[in-house]
Motif scaffolding. Structure first.
Motif, PDB file in Angstrom:
ATOM      1  N   TRP A 144       0.965  -1.191  -0.032  1.00  0.00           N
ATOM      2  CA  TRP A 144      -0.250   0.128   0.002  1.00  0.00           C
ATOM      3  C   TRP A 144       0.716   1.095  -0.089  1.00  0.00           C
ATOM      4  N   PRO A 145       0.193   2.360  -0.385  1.00  0.00           N
ATOM      5  CA  PRO A 145       0.948   3.479  -0.511  1.00  0.00           C
ATOM      6  C   PRO A 145       1.263   4.067   0.870  1.00  0.00           C
ATOM      7  N   LEU A 146       2.357   4.541   1.325  1.00  0.00           N
ATOM      8  CA  LEU A 146       2.681   4.931   2.759  1.00  0.00           C
ATOM      9  C   LEU A 146       1.844   5.829   3.326  1.00  0.00           C
ATOM     10  N   GLY A 147       0.953   5.461   4.152  1.00  0.00           N
ATOM     11  CA  GLY A 147      -0.151   6.450   4.734  1.00  0.00           C
ATOM     12  C   GLY A 147      -1.255   6.575   3.795  1.00  0.00           C
ATOM     13  N   GLY A 148      -1.288   5.869   2.658  1.00  0.00           N
ATOM     14  CA  GLY A 148      -2.189   6.209   1.754  1.00  0.00           C
ATOM     15  C   GLY A 148      -3.220   4.789   1.274  1.00  0.00           C
ATOM     16  N   PHE A 149      -3.981   4.762   0.419  1.00  0.00           N
ATOM     17  CA  PHE A 149      -4.740   3.625  -0.064  1.00  0.00           C
ATOM     18  C   PHE A 149      -4.433   3.287  -1.364  1.00  0.00           C
ATOM     19  N   PRO A 150      -4.557   1.806  -1.667  1.00  0.00           N
ATOM     20  CA  PRO A 150      -4.723   1.430  -3.139  1.00  0.00           C
ATOM     21  C   PRO A 150      -5.941   1.799  -3.702  1.00  0.00           C
ATOM     22  N   GLY A 151      -5.956   1.154  -4.999  1.00  0.00           N
ATOM     23  CA  GLY A 151      -7.334   1.185  -5.609  1.00  0.00           C
ATOM     24  C   GLY A 151      -8.277   0.328  -4.886  1.00  0.00           C
ATOM     25  N   PRO A 152      -9.616   0.714  -5.160  1.00  0.00           N
ATOM     26  CA  PRO A 152     -10.636  -0.376  -4.346  1.00  0.00           C
ATOM     27  C   PRO A 152     -10.701  -1.806  -4.836  1.00  0.00           C
ATOM     28  N   GLN A 153     -11.038  -2.491  -3.810  1.00  0.00           N
ATOM     29  CA  GLN A 153     -11.222  -3.891  -4.055  1.00  0.00           C
ATOM     30  C   GLN A 153     -11.771  -4.451  -5.268  1.00  0.00           C
ATOM     31  N   GLY A 154     -11.218  -5.468  -5.533  1.00  0.00           N
ATOM     32  CA  GLY A 154     -12.061  -6.203  -7.090  1.00  0.00           C
ATOM     33  C   GLY A 154     -10.847  -6.826  -7.706  1.00  0.00           C
ATOM     34  N   PRO A 155      -9.734  -6.202  -8.013  1.00  0.00           N
ATOM     35  CA  PRO A 155      -8.615  -6.816  -8.631  1.00  0.00           C
ATOM     36  C   PRO A 155      -7.717  -7.648  -8.022  1.00  0.00           C
ATOM     37  N   TYR A 156      -7.679  -7.794  -6.733  1.00  0.00           N
ATOM     38  CA  TYR A 156      -6.475  -8.371  -5.863  1.00  0.00           C
ATOM     39  C   TYR A 156      -6.924  -9.912  -5.830  1.00  0.00           C
ATOM     40  N   TYR A 157      -7.977 -10.353  -5.564  1.00  0.00           N
ATOM     41  CA  TYR A 157      -8.250 -11.660  -5.081  1.00  0.00           C
ATOM     42  C   TYR A 157      -7.961 -12.621  -6.118  1.00  0.00           C
ATOM     43  N   CYS A 158      -7.048 -13.558  -5.769  1.00  0.00           N
ATOM     44  CA  CYS A 158      -6.133 -14.746  -6.459  1.00  0.00           C
ATOM     45  C   CYS A 158      -5.465 -13.925  -7.692  1.00  0.00           C
ATOM     46  N   ALA A 159      -5.062 -12.786  -7.443  1.00  0.00           N
ATOM     47  CA  ALA A 159      -4.501 -11.955  -8.487  1.00  0.00           C
ATOM     48  C   ALA A 159      -2.973 -12.309  -8.737  1.00  0.00           C
ATOM     49  N   VAL A 160      -2.551 -11.992 -10.110  1.00  0.00           N
ATOM     50  CA  VAL A 160      -1.256 -11.841 -10.375  1.00  0.00           C
ATOM     51  C   VAL A 160      -0.518 -10.675 -10.546  1.00  0.00           C
ATOM     52  N   GLY A 161       0.488 -10.183 -10.379  1.00  0.00           N
ATOM     53  CA  GLY A 161       1.268  -9.107 -10.892  1.00  0.00           C
ATOM     54  C   GLY A 161       1.835  -8.001  -9.795  1.00  0.00           C
ATOM     55  N   ALA A 162       2.691  -7.342 -10.162  1.00  0.00           N
ATOM     56  CA  ALA A 162       3.322  -6.534  -8.976  1.00  0.00           C
ATOM     57  C   ALA A 162       2.614  -5.604  -8.355  1.00  0.00           C
ATOM     58  N   ASP A 163       1.587  -5.108  -9.255  1.00  0.00           N
ATOM     59  CA  ASP A 163       0.781  -4.107  -8.709  1.00  0.00           C
ATOM     60  C   ASP A 163      -0.494  -4.487  -8.225  1.00  0.00           C
ATOM     61  N   LYS A 164      -0.528  -5.833  -7.878  1.00  0.00           N
ATOM     62  CA  LYS A 164      -1.874  -6.663  -7.379  1.00  0.00           C
ATOM     63  C   LYS A 164      -1.578  -7.400  -6.211  1.00  0.00           C
ATOM     64  N   ALA A 165      -0.549  -8.165  -6.393  1.00  0.00           N
ATOM     65  CA  ALA A 165      -0.157  -9.242  -5.450  1.00  0.00           C
ATOM     66  C   ALA A 165       1.099  -8.894  -4.724  1.00  0.00           C
ATOM     67  N   PHE A 166       1.024  -8.752  -3.241  1.00  0.00           N
ATOM     68  CA  PHE A 166       2.178  -8.002  -2.429  1.00  0.00           C
ATOM     69  C   PHE A 166       2.468  -9.116  -1.421  1.00  0.00           C
ATOM     70  N   GLY A 167       3.690  -9.803  -1.542  1.00  0.00           N
ATOM     71  CA  GLY A 167       4.190 -10.921  -0.476  1.00  0.00           C
ATOM     72  C   GLY A 167       4.184 -12.237  -0.951  1.00  0.00           C
ATOM     73  N   ARG A 168       3.843 -12.378  -2.206  1.00  0.00           N
ATOM     74  CA  ARG A 168       3.971 -13.836  -2.605  1.00  0.00           C
ATOM     75  C   ARG A 168       5.131 -14.758  -2.326  1.00  0.00           C
ATOM     76  N   ASP A 169       6.257 -14.061  -2.179  1.00  0.00           N
ATOM     77  CA  ASP A 169       7.461 -15.004  -1.775  1.00  0.00           C
ATOM     78  C   ASP A 169       7.336 -15.622  -0.332  1.00  0.00           C
ATOM     79  N   ILE A 170       6.820 -14.640   0.593  1.00  0.00           N
ATOM     80  CA  ILE A 170       6.351 -15.278   1.890  1.00  0.00           C
ATOM     81  C   ILE A 170       5.219 -16.332   1.862  1.00  0.00           C
ATOM     82  N   VAL A 171       4.439 -16.198   1.006  1.00  0.00           N
ATOM     83  CA  VAL A 171       3.255 -17.079   0.852  1.00  0.00           C
ATOM     84  C   VAL A 171       3.678 -18.303   0.281  1.00  0.00           C
ATOM     85  N   ASP A 172       4.433 -18.401  -0.646  1.00  0.00           N
ATOM     86  CA  ASP A 172       4.987 -19.533  -1.283  1.00  0.00           C
ATOM     87  C   ASP A 172       5.944 -20.301  -0.377  1.00  0.00           C
ATOM     88  N   GLY A 173       6.851 -19.659   0.237  1.00  0.00           N
ATOM     89  CA  GLY A 173       7.680 -20.283   1.233  1.00  0.00           C
ATOM     90  C   GLY A 173       7.017 -20.789   2.265  1.00  0.00           C
TER      91      GLY A 173
END
Length: 353
Positions: A144-173
């Motif tokens: 998320w932008p520091l102190g701010g907000f990303p775009g509204p919910q919708g594109p993030y569920y089960c998503a791929v891409g650097a602008d939608k999925a944050f922390g995948r390496d932790i999840v896969d690990g």
């Protein structure tokens, strides 16, 4: 490779192993503690492990003038961090006299799961653990932008891409570490709110579901510790038009899994409705901030159920309706719930109530 990494990756040329004893502290429902000890050789049976003790006055579980709390080993898993024959040991806690301490919900759960009427039904629990990854310094969702907000919910569920999925390496690990440990982890996916993820513990019998979820949480905490990220199990980490985090609990019995099981599922749901307030009180702290009737939740004050309805307290799947047997999903438990308490309470209400 750094000198520290060299030491961490040392191949110990010895029969000795390290056992990491894990237990639940008294600071909060999510207070996971652990410490390691050397054992003379490999162990696969928890009953063969020595009991141990810790300072309960430092975990809000004992007074300073009588602080010793005893750890009883209950389940063993392979250690994905130290590897080799090293192990993770899930424990519960007792007084020196052998009485379970007040926060020992595992002991209470075992009593219910050992009841003949419950054992005969072989209760299965599958738990969907949601969590949110936060930056360490400002405790704001990852990506998320520091102190701010990303775009509204919708594109993030089960998503791929650097602008939608944050922390995948932790999840896969975490996914691979759980499989290595021998946990029945069934899957993982990105959730509706960006920075939020989920993993699932596949259907597991009785108290074993609680053991597995706690160890999976422990492994996740260790991985995020390594990565300098905070994992939050808060049921509503960000106020506003954002989904909360739950631990939806799927449940079935032997009879529910057989022909005609749907009628038994409906009867069980009726019993849950009668004890709705008692279950809500035990389903996690801060759950009132999540169960608002919005964002795929039911209102905390009203019990409801439906087929394929993610806005209900309890959901029955389309496959279960079609086949006339299967399982149901209790959507009320929050992400910070105690699985020992939740699973045993569902079993008690539906099978002994």
């Amino acid at each position: 490779m750094s000198p520290l990494a060299d030491l961490l990756n040392l191949n110990l040329d010895t029969k000795q192993i390290i056992a990491e004893y894990i237990w639940i502290g008294g600071g909060s429902g999510m207070d996971i503690r652990s410490k390691g000890r050397t054992l003379p050789g490999p162990v696969s049976d928890p009953s063969k492990l020595p009991k141990w003790n810790y300072d309960g006055s430092s975990t809000n579980q004992a007074a300073g003038d009588d602080s010793e709390v005893i750890l009883y080993p209950q389940a063993i898993f392979k250690d994905p961090f130290r590897k080799g024959n090293n192990i993770l040991v899930m424990c519960d806690a007792y007084t020196p006299k052998g009485d379970p301490i007040p926060t020992n919900n595992r002991h209470k759960a075992v009593k219910i799961f050992d009841h003949p009427n419950v054992k005969a039904e072989e209760p299965w629990f599958g738990i969907e653990q949601e969590y949110t990854l936060l930056t360490k310094d400002v405790k704001w969702p990852l990506g998320w932008p520091l102190g701010g907000f990303p775009g509204p919910q919708g594109p993030y569920y089960c998503a791929v891409g650097a602008d939608k999925a944050f922390g995948r390496d932790i999840v896969d690990g975490h996914y691979k570490a759980c499989l290595y440990a021998g946990l029945s982890i069934g899957g993982a996916n990105g959730e509706v709110m960006p920075g939020q993820w989920e993993f699932q513990i596949s259907p597991t019998v009785g108290v074993g579901a609680g053991d597995q979820l706690w160890v999976a949480r422990y492994i996740l905490e260790r991985i995020t510790e390594i990565c300098g990220v905070i994992v939050s199990f808060d049921p509503k980490p960000i106020e506003g038009d954002w989904n909360g985090a739950a631990a939806h609990t799927n449940f079935s019995t032997k009879s529910m899994r057989k022909e005609g099981g749907l009628d038994l599922i409906k009867k069980a749901i009726g019993k849950l409705e009668v004890k709705h307030k008692q279950h809500i009180a035990a389903y996690g702290e801060g759950n009132e901030r999540r169960l608002t009737g919005k964002h795929e939740t039911a209102d905390i004050n009203k019990f409801s159920w439906g087929v394929a309805d993610r806005g209900a307290s309890v959901r029955v799947g389309r496959d279960t309706e079609k086949e006339g047997k299967g399982y149901f999903e209790d959507r009320r438990p929050s992400s910070n719930m105690d699985p020992y308490l939740v699973t045993s309470m569902i079993a008690e209400t539906t099978l002994l109530g």
